[in-house]
Design an enzyme around this catalytic site. Sequence first.
Site, short mmCIF file in Angstrom:
data_model
loop_
_atom_site.label_atom_id
_atom_site.label_comp_id
_atom_site.label_asym_id
_atom_site.label_seq_id
_atom_site.Cartn_x
_atom_site.Cartn_y
_atom_site.Cartn_z
N GLY A 1 65.95 22.87 108.04
CA GLY A 1 65.59 24.24 108.40
C GLY A 1 65.70 25.23 107.26
N ASN B 1 63.35 26.12 105.25
CA ASN B 1 62.19 27.01 105.32
C ASN B 1 62.35 28.00 106.48
OD1 ASN B 1 59.76 26.39 103.40
ND2 ASN B 1 60.65 24.41 103.90
N LEU C 1 52.97 14.59 116.08
CA LEU C 1 51.59 15.03 116.17
C LEU C 1 51.47 16.03 117.33
CD1 LEU C 1 49.01 14.20 114.63
CD2 LEU C 1 48.54 12.59 116.46
N ILE C 2 50.72 17.10 117.11
CA ILE C 2 50.58 18.10 118.18
C ILE C 2 49.47 17.64 119.13
CG2 ILE C 2 50.19 20.56 118.64
CD1 ILE C 2 52.61 20.12 116.82
N HIS D 1 52.93 21.44 103.72
CA HIS D 1 53.05 20.05 103.27
C HIS D 1 53.48 20.05 101.81
CE1 HIS D 1 52.34 15.77 103.44
NE2 HIS D 1 51.78 15.86 102.24
#
Length: 187
Positions: A12, A14, A88-89, A105
């Site tokens: 966490g 970021n 994956l969403i 990324h």
Amino acid sequence: MMRIGIFASGTGSNAQKIIDYFKNKNPDIIVSLIVCNNPNAKVLEVAKKHGIKSLLITKVEFNSQEFLHTLENHAKLDLIVLAGFLWLIPKEFIRKFKGKIINIHPALLPGFGGKGMYGMAVHKAVKESGNKETGITIHYVNENFDEGEIIFQAKCSIKEKDTPESIALKIQKMEHKHYPRIIESLV
Ligand code: GRF
């Protein structure tokens, strides 16, 4: 007031930088929710420290209508920010939040992306490739890993003496510097 939800399941760092950035520089934007799939993730402590609501979800919950409903009708998020979220969403999710989900990324996409390419695996592959530069990519999220439209990239050079670990450090600095700013420009 604009509301951001961060989906993160790791350290966490970021998330922390994004929260700090808006608290200090633009209080009209708030991180109102953290979604996490790992009960041991440090990001949950970050959420707690800042009094931000967090949702710890299982994969079944994540794929459920209820979860989508909660996000749409209760959380009322203007932007969903992935920061170290590895699932994956689901397609329906992408459709409902079209253009409102972004990811960061730790390499220059379309290179070094896809399933399994996260964390040190990315930096090891970059180093082994012999490439002279790497960087970060911020992109919209679609139904495939790391394939949505690119919003922003920043580059840095790779020196002979660089190791995957030293590359990781450079990349992390760049992520912390650019992600909050790009989020601000999007909302
Ligand atoms: C970052 O390196 C980001 O590129 C990737 O996941 C990592 C998250 O790191 N998507 P942290 O949990 O924010 O420290």
